[in-house]
Scaffold this motif. Sequence first.
Motif, PDB file in Angstrom:
ATOM      1  N   HIS A 195      -1.407  -3.833   1.494  1.00 56.15           N
ATOM      2  CA  HIS A 195      -0.943  -4.010   2.870  1.00 56.15           C
ATOM      3  C   HIS A 195       0.189  -3.036   3.150  1.00 56.15           C
ATOM      4  O   HIS A 195       0.944  -2.645   2.254  1.00 56.15           O
ATOM      5  CB  HIS A 195      -0.475  -5.457   3.111  1.00 56.15           C
ATOM      6  CG  HIS A 195       0.688  -5.870   2.256  1.00 56.15           C
ATOM      7  ND1 HIS A 195       1.990  -5.681   2.630  1.00 56.15           N
ATOM      8  CD2 HIS A 195       0.731  -6.469   1.028  1.00 56.15           C
ATOM      9  CE1 HIS A 195       2.807  -6.133   1.674  1.00 56.15           C
ATOM     10  NE2 HIS A 195       2.068  -6.613   0.690  1.00 56.15           N
ATOM     11  N   ARG A 196       0.290  -2.638   4.420  1.00 58.56           N
ATOM     12  CA  ARG A 196       1.386  -1.782   4.877  1.00 58.56           C
ATOM     13  C   ARG A 196       2.263  -2.605   5.809  1.00 58.56           C
ATOM     14  O   ARG A 196       1.830  -2.969   6.914  1.00 58.56           O
ATOM     15  CB  ARG A 196       0.846  -0.542   5.599  1.00 58.56           C
ATOM     16  CG  ARG A 196       0.086   0.413   4.701  1.00 58.56           C
ATOM     17  CD  ARG A 196      -0.379   1.645   5.482  1.00 58.56           C
ATOM     18  NE  ARG A 196      -1.230   2.497   4.670  1.00 58.56           N
ATOM     19  CZ  ARG A 196      -0.813   3.529   3.924  1.00 58.56           C
ATOM     20  NH1 ARG A 196       0.480   3.828   3.919  1.00 58.56           N
ATOM     21  NH2 ARG A 196      -1.656   4.261   3.228  1.00 58.56           N
TER      22      ARG A 196
ATOM     23  N   LEU B 225      -6.396   4.782   7.580  1.00 56.58           N
ATOM     24  CA  LEU B 225      -5.706   3.920   6.610  1.00 56.58           C
ATOM     25  C   LEU B 225      -6.646   3.251   5.613  1.00 56.58           C
ATOM     26  O   LEU B 225      -6.182   2.608   4.665  1.00 56.58           O
ATOM     27  CB  LEU B 225      -4.892   2.852   7.348  1.00 56.58           C
ATOM     28  CG  LEU B 225      -3.761   3.376   8.238  1.00 56.58           C
ATOM     29  CD1 LEU B 225      -3.008   2.223   8.882  1.00 56.58           C
ATOM     30  CD2 LEU B 225      -2.810   4.268   7.439  1.00 56.58           C
ATOM     31  N   ILE B 226      -7.962   3.389   5.832  1.00 58.13           N
ATOM     32  CA  ILE B 226      -8.917   2.835   4.868  1.00 58.13           C
ATOM     33  C   ILE B 226     -10.050   3.823   4.653  1.00 58.13           C
ATOM     34  O   ILE B 226     -10.285   4.718   5.467  1.00 58.13           O
ATOM     35  CB  ILE B 226      -9.517   1.481   5.316  1.00 58.13           C
ATOM     36  CG1 ILE B 226     -10.500   1.682   6.486  1.00 58.13           C
ATOM     37  CG2 ILE B 226      -8.430   0.484   5.676  1.00 58.13           C
ATOM     38  CD1 ILE B 226     -11.401   0.483   6.738  1.00 58.13           C
TER      39      ILE B 226
ATOM     40  N   THR C 144       0.520  -5.616   7.138  1.00 60.60           N
ATOM     41  CA  THR C 144      -0.821  -5.446   7.686  1.00 60.60           C
ATOM     42  C   THR C 144      -1.780  -5.082   6.561  1.00 60.60           C
ATOM     43  O   THR C 144      -1.582  -4.063   5.882  1.00 60.60           O
ATOM     44  CB  THR C 144      -0.857  -4.346   8.763  1.00 60.60           C
ATOM     45  OG1 THR C 144      -0.040  -4.734   9.861  1.00 60.60           O
ATOM     46  CG2 THR C 144      -2.279  -4.111   9.251  1.00 60.60           C
TER      47      THR C 144
ATOM     48  N   HIS D  92     -10.552  -4.562   8.875  1.00 66.91           N
ATOM     49  CA  HIS D  92      -9.702  -3.465   9.369  1.00 66.91           C
ATOM     50  C   HIS D  92     -10.560  -2.366   9.977  1.00 66.91           C
ATOM     51  O   HIS D  92     -11.607  -2.009   9.447  1.00 66.91           O
ATOM     52  CB  HIS D  92      -8.876  -2.895   8.203  1.00 66.91           C
ATOM     53  CG  HIS D  92      -7.733  -2.031   8.627  1.00 66.91           C
ATOM     54  ND1 HIS D  92      -7.895  -0.770   9.154  1.00 66.91           N
ATOM     55  CD2 HIS D  92      -6.386  -2.257   8.601  1.00 66.91           C
ATOM     56  CE1 HIS D  92      -6.713  -0.243   9.427  1.00 66.91           C
ATOM     57  NE2 HIS D  92      -5.778  -1.124   9.104  1.00 66.91           N
TER      58      HIS D  92
ATOM     59  N   GLU E  38      -6.862  -4.965  12.988  1.00 67.56           N
ATOM     60  CA  GLU E  38      -5.891  -5.207  11.924  1.00 67.56           C
ATOM     61  C   GLU E  38      -5.639  -6.708  11.796  1.00 67.56           C
ATOM     62  O   GLU E  38      -5.703  -7.447  12.786  1.00 67.56           O
ATOM     63  CB  GLU E  38      -4.578  -4.495  12.243  1.00 67.56           C
ATOM     64  CG  GLU E  38      -4.689  -2.980  12.233  1.00 67.56           C
ATOM     65  CD  GLU E  38      -3.360  -2.307  12.546  1.00 67.56           C
ATOM     66  OE1 GLU E  38      -2.398  -3.024  12.923  1.00 67.56           O
ATOM     67  OE2 GLU E  38      -3.278  -1.071  12.423  1.00 67.56           O
TER      68      GLU E  38
ATOM     69  N   ASN F 293     -13.331  -2.586   0.112  1.00 63.71           N
ATOM     70  CA  ASN F 293     -12.883  -3.019   1.432  1.00 63.71           C
ATOM     71  C   ASN F 293     -12.764  -4.532   1.427  1.00 63.71           C
ATOM     72  O   ASN F 293     -13.492  -5.223   0.714  1.00 63.71           O
ATOM     73  CB  ASN F 293     -13.878  -2.591   2.515  1.00 63.71           C
ATOM     74  CG  ASN F 293     -13.923  -1.088   2.716  1.00 63.71           C
ATOM     75  OD1 ASN F 293     -14.939  -0.459   2.477  1.00 63.71           O
ATOM     76  ND2 ASN F 293     -12.830  -0.491   3.164  1.00 63.71           N
TER      77      ASN F 293
ATOM     78  N   ASP G  92       0.853  -1.186   0.000  1.00 61.37           N
ATOM     79  CA  ASP G  92       0.000   0.000   0.000  1.00 61.37           C
ATOM     80  C   ASP G  92       0.893   1.242   0.000  1.00 61.37           C
ATOM     81  O   ASP G  92       1.538   1.560   1.000  1.00 61.37           O
ATOM     82  CB  ASP G  92      -0.900  -0.008   1.246  1.00 61.37           C
ATOM     83  CG  ASP G  92      -2.017   1.027   1.179  1.00 61.37           C
ATOM     84  OD1 ASP G  92      -1.889   1.980   0.390  1.00 61.37           O
ATOM     85  OD2 ASP G  92      -3.008   0.875   1.911  1.00 61.37           O
TER      86      ASP G  92
ATOM     87  N   THR H 168      -4.759  -3.595   4.553  1.00 61.77           N
ATOM     88  CA  THR H 168      -5.600  -2.398   4.700  1.00 61.77           C
ATOM     89  C   THR H 168      -6.917  -2.603   3.950  1.00 61.77           C
ATOM     90  O   THR H 168      -7.949  -2.885   4.550  1.00 61.77           O
ATOM     91  CB  THR H 168      -4.871  -1.143   4.224  1.00 61.77           C
ATOM     92  OG1 THR H 168      -4.330  -1.346   2.899  1.00 61.77           O
ATOM     93  CG2 THR H 168      -3.757  -0.776   5.186  1.00 61.77           C
ATOM     94  N   GLU H 169      -6.878  -2.505   2.629  1.00 64.71           N
ATOM     95  CA  GLU H 169      -8.093  -2.660   1.823  1.00 64.71           C
ATOM     96  C   GLU H 169      -7.724  -2.937   0.380  1.00 64.71           C
ATOM     97  O   GLU H 169      -6.560  -2.935   0.011  1.00 64.71           O
ATOM     98  CB  GLU H 169      -8.960  -1.403   1.919  1.00 64.71           C
ATOM     99  CG  GLU H 169      -8.270  -0.138   1.427  1.00 64.71           C
ATOM    100  CD  GLU H 169      -9.096   1.115   1.642  1.00 64.71           C
ATOM    101  OE1 GLU H 169     -10.319   0.995   1.852  1.00 64.71           O
ATOM    102  OE2 GLU H 169      -8.529   2.218   1.577  1.00 64.71           O
TER     103      GLU H 169
END
Length: 285
Positions: A171-172, A200-201, A175, A195, A225, A183, A137, A177-178
């Motif tokens: 993902h970051r 972050l989303i 983790t 999430h 998360e 979503n 992400d 995200t979307e």
Amino acid sequence: MEKMILNGKLVAQTEIKVDFEDRGYQFGDGIYEVIRVYNGQLFTAEEHLKRLMDSAKHIFLSVPYSASEINEQLQELVKANSLESGIIYLQITRGVSPRNHAFPNPSVDCMYIAKTKAVPRSTANADTGVNAITTEDIRWLRCDIKSLNLLGNILAKQKAAEAGCFEAIQHRDGTVTEGSSSNVSIVSGGKIITHPANNLILNGISRQVMLHLCASNDIPVEEREFTVDELMNAEEVFLTGTTIEVLPIIKIDGTVIGDGQPGQITQKLQELFSNEVERQCGVRN
């Protein structure tokens, strides 16, 4: 002649012009929403327009109409274009001003347009599921604002398209995200995990509908998360979004999810979502 909205008024589509110095065109300095229409009725319009107004506040954009006024205008647009099944796209920019990164001073009128598009409701992917990839992400840290700055999303979606997949799950640092335009949620231990709605989303409206349906039907949900490893080992994975509703993912990065078929909880959510559409708009698949 197809009608559009220009600054609160119905006009012919041919009357819409984009000024070279519109800040949406030059800077992506604006916000937007996409609202689903079923049976000529706007679905979850109030929720979409609340998010629109929230996004406007976050970027200090003054909108000269209330959410209820915009709602009425959009209903007139749907009626004028005899739209039965489709979407409304609306966009508000900070307006036309000589190019300068700082806000116009004095301020100028915003530019507000809306357009309808006929989109039939399809269950093809919903019944079979789709494939996805994972990708880092790279977007900014205010993904909760539905702004016109979508280059990071576009690059992720293009990766998915080149891989022959429907969606890119971002993902970051591991983790999740979307998705690039949706979503994403997983099912693990019989519980839905998604999430939390933070910066972050984007707090998707279909995601909100899904959470409401879970609460009303005793389907366990945890907003927290989760990792790429949890994603890949989930019992079920599904997407939510305005145009896709609830969409199962059956393969990610070439790895089969669960048994490779839409899972029971996902299918239950699809049924509940259809019931909600029928309740609000009087239509079923």
